[in-house]
Design a protein around this motif. Structure first.
Motif, PDB file in Angstrom:
ATOM      1  N   GLY A 220      36.419  64.063  83.948  1.00  0.00           N
ATOM      2  CA  GLY A 220      37.692  63.732  83.318  1.00  0.00           C
ATOM      3  C   GLY A 220      38.768  64.748  83.620  1.00  0.00           C
ATOM      4  O   GLY A 220      39.942  64.396  83.803  1.00  0.00           O
ATOM      5  N   TYR A 221      38.384  66.029  83.695  1.00  0.00           N
ATOM      6  CA  TYR A 221      39.366  67.080  84.000  1.00  0.00           C
ATOM      7  C   TYR A 221      39.887  66.938  85.425  1.00  0.00           C
ATOM      8  O   TYR A 221      41.080  67.118  85.687  1.00  0.00           O
ATOM      9  CB  TYR A 221      38.711  68.443  83.798  1.00  0.00           C
ATOM     10  CG  TYR A 221      39.657  69.601  84.022  1.00  0.00           C
ATOM     11  CD1 TYR A 221      40.542  69.994  83.011  1.00  0.00           C
ATOM     12  CD2 TYR A 221      39.672  70.307  85.230  1.00  0.00           C
ATOM     13  CE1 TYR A 221      41.404  71.058  83.208  1.00  0.00           C
ATOM     14  CE2 TYR A 221      40.532  71.360  85.431  1.00  0.00           C
ATOM     15  CZ  TYR A 221      41.402  71.734  84.418  1.00  0.00           C
ATOM     16  OH  TYR A 221      42.265  72.784  84.622  1.00  0.00           O
ATOM     17  N   VAL A 222      38.983  66.611  86.343  1.00  0.00           N
ATOM     18  CA  VAL A 222      39.406  66.416  87.732  1.00  0.00           C
ATOM     19  C   VAL A 222      40.368  65.234  87.843  1.00  0.00           C
ATOM     20  O   VAL A 222      41.343  65.264  88.616  1.00  0.00           O
ATOM     21  CB  VAL A 222      38.182  66.209  88.642  1.00  0.00           C
ATOM     22  CG1 VAL A 222      38.603  65.787  90.046  1.00  0.00           C
ATOM     23  CG2 VAL A 222      37.347  67.477  88.697  1.00  0.00           C
ATOM     24  N   LEU A 223      40.111  64.203  87.065  1.00  0.00           N
ATOM     25  CA  LEU A 223      40.977  63.016  87.067  1.00  0.00           C
ATOM     26  C   LEU A 223      42.165  63.175  86.128  1.00  0.00           C
ATOM     27  O   LEU A 223      42.895  62.198  85.890  1.00  0.00           O
ATOM     28  CB  LEU A 223      40.169  61.779  86.675  1.00  0.00           C
ATOM     29  CG  LEU A 223      39.002  61.419  87.603  1.00  0.00           C
ATOM     30  CD1 LEU A 223      38.235  60.220  87.061  1.00  0.00           C
ATOM     31  CD2 LEU A 223      39.501  61.136  89.017  1.00  0.00           C
ATOM     32  N   GLU A 224      42.333  64.386  85.586  1.00  0.00           N
ATOM     33  CA  GLU A 224      43.438  64.712  84.685  1.00  0.00           C
ATOM     34  C   GLU A 224      43.431  63.827  83.436  1.00  0.00           C
ATOM     35  O   GLU A 224      44.478  63.394  82.951  1.00  0.00           O
ATOM     36  CB  GLU A 224      44.785  64.571  85.418  1.00  0.00           C
ATOM     37  CG  GLU A 224      44.924  65.517  86.593  1.00  0.00           C
ATOM     38  CD  GLU A 224      46.276  65.393  87.284  1.00  0.00           C
ATOM     39  OE1 GLU A 224      47.050  64.484  86.893  1.00  0.00           O
ATOM     40  OE2 GLU A 224      46.571  66.192  88.175  1.00  0.00           O
ATOM     41  N   ASN A 225      42.267  63.572  82.943  1.00  0.00           N
ATOM     42  CA  ASN A 225      42.120  62.786  81.707  1.00  0.00           C
ATOM     43  C   ASN A 225      40.828  63.215  81.016  1.00  0.00           C
ATOM     44  O   ASN A 225      39.899  62.437  80.856  1.00  0.00           O
ATOM     45  CB  ASN A 225      42.101  61.297  82.028  1.00  0.00           C
ATOM     46  CG  ASN A 225      42.311  60.433  80.784  1.00  0.00           C
ATOM     47  OD1 ASN A 225      42.335  60.932  79.666  1.00  0.00           O
ATOM     48  ND2 ASN A 225      42.469  59.145  80.986  1.00  0.00           N
ATOM     49  N   TRP A 226      40.772  64.502  80.624  1.00  0.00           N
ATOM     50  CA  TRP A 226      39.540  65.035  80.076  1.00  0.00           C
ATOM     51  C   TRP A 226      39.200  64.448  78.703  1.00  0.00           C
ATOM     52  O   TRP A 226      38.038  64.426  78.301  1.00  0.00           O
ATOM     53  CB  TRP A 226      39.622  66.553  79.982  1.00  0.00           C
ATOM     54  CG  TRP A 226      40.732  67.059  79.096  1.00  0.00           C
ATOM     55  CD1 TRP A 226      42.010  67.342  79.450  1.00  0.00           C
ATOM     56  CD2 TRP A 226      40.623  67.335  77.684  1.00  0.00           C
ATOM     57  NE1 TRP A 226      42.730  67.772  78.360  1.00  0.00           N
ATOM     58  CE2 TRP A 226      41.898  67.792  77.263  1.00  0.00           C
ATOM     59  CE3 TRP A 226      39.593  67.251  76.760  1.00  0.00           C
ATOM     60  CZ2 TRP A 226      42.165  68.160  75.946  1.00  0.00           C
ATOM     61  CZ3 TRP A 226      39.851  67.612  75.446  1.00  0.00           C
ATOM     62  CH2 TRP A 226      41.112  68.060  75.050  1.00  0.00           C
TER      63      TRP A 226
END
Length: 253
Positions: A73-79
């Motif tokens: 989620g952090y990589v996809l900017e939606n942690w």
């Protein structure tokens, strides 16, 4: 005076309120079943007594799944979404760990007890026809042979040392071969000795066997064996063979 004596000696049935013709019967008190959470708690306590590592394994599985979901989620900017998805998946992973460990603990409780092999057959999935009682027993040593019928054919599961239980297995196999000449008869020796299969692995070993019969043929084989009856009477002291492991516990319910 007569009226007072009559009223004092009235029976409870007379004092009870009368029920109308169309009124409903009073509901009987139902025994409440334990809640799902209470059942899971009991399974957890039982498993932890036999496997002290289970809490740490469950925690590791939960944190591992949540961590992976958070990183994705952090990589996809939606942690936040990653955590929302990861927490339920982490709980599911911990539950699966508990389920597998609970099944091992349940088998550990009955291992080396009379009827353990029969209990292992009770965990088979659909498609198998099993019997609660053994088909051959040595009353003196309590060695036994259990039988299951499925698409791979007939499976005999022995219980006892190999050299001691072999005569029982051979006698039962010869008897079946006479009445079922075209059906494969498999033999699985349960136990911890050389060449034997632990009771926790008996069902898995049977499910790996190659299918040779159709469902209709399985039913026909079962009826053929049942029509001939049992070769040996079951001793009175064989009641422990009716024991079965708690399948709900093994599933974590």
């Amino acid at each position: 005076m007569a009226n007072s004596s009559d009223s004092s000696t009235s029976t409870p049935a007379a004092d009870a309120p009368k029920r109308g013709l169309f009124s409903r019967k009073p509901k009987e008190a139902k025994v409440k079943k334990p809640s799902r959470l209470k059942q899971i708690g009991e399974v957890f306590q039982m498993t932890r007594r036999h496997d002290p590592m289970v809490p740490w394994l469950m925690l590791l599985a939960f944190l591992g799944v949540v961590a992976v979901s958070f990183v994705v989620g952090y990589v996809l900017e939606n942690w936040i979404t990653g955590l929302i998805i990861g927490i339920p998946l982490g709980i599911l992973a911990a539950t699966l760990i508990l389920s597998r460990r609970a099944e091992r603990a349940a088998f550990a409780q009955i291992e080396n007890q009379p009827g353990a092999s029969g209990a292992a057959l009770g965990t088979l999935k659909r498609g198998w026809i099993t019997e609660e009682q053994p088909v051959a027993v040595n009353p003196r040593t309590q060695d036994a042979v259990f039988r299951a019928i499925g698409r791979p054919g007939v499976v005999l599961v022995s219980e006892g040392p190999s050299t001691r239980v072999r005569p029982l297995v051979d006698a039962e196999r010869k008897r079946l071969a006479r009445i079922l000449p075209n059906v494969t008869i498999h033999v699985i020796e349960s136990g911890r000795g050389e060449g034997q299969v632990p009771i926790s692995q008996v069902a898995k070993q049977m499910n790996k066997l190659k299918n040779e019969l159709t469902k209709i043929e399985v039913s026909a084989v079962s009826k053929r064996i049942s029509s001939l009856g049992s070769r040996l009477p079951i001793p009175k002291g064989i009641d422990p063979y009716k024991a079965r492991p708690d399948r709900k516990a093994s599933r974590g319910r």
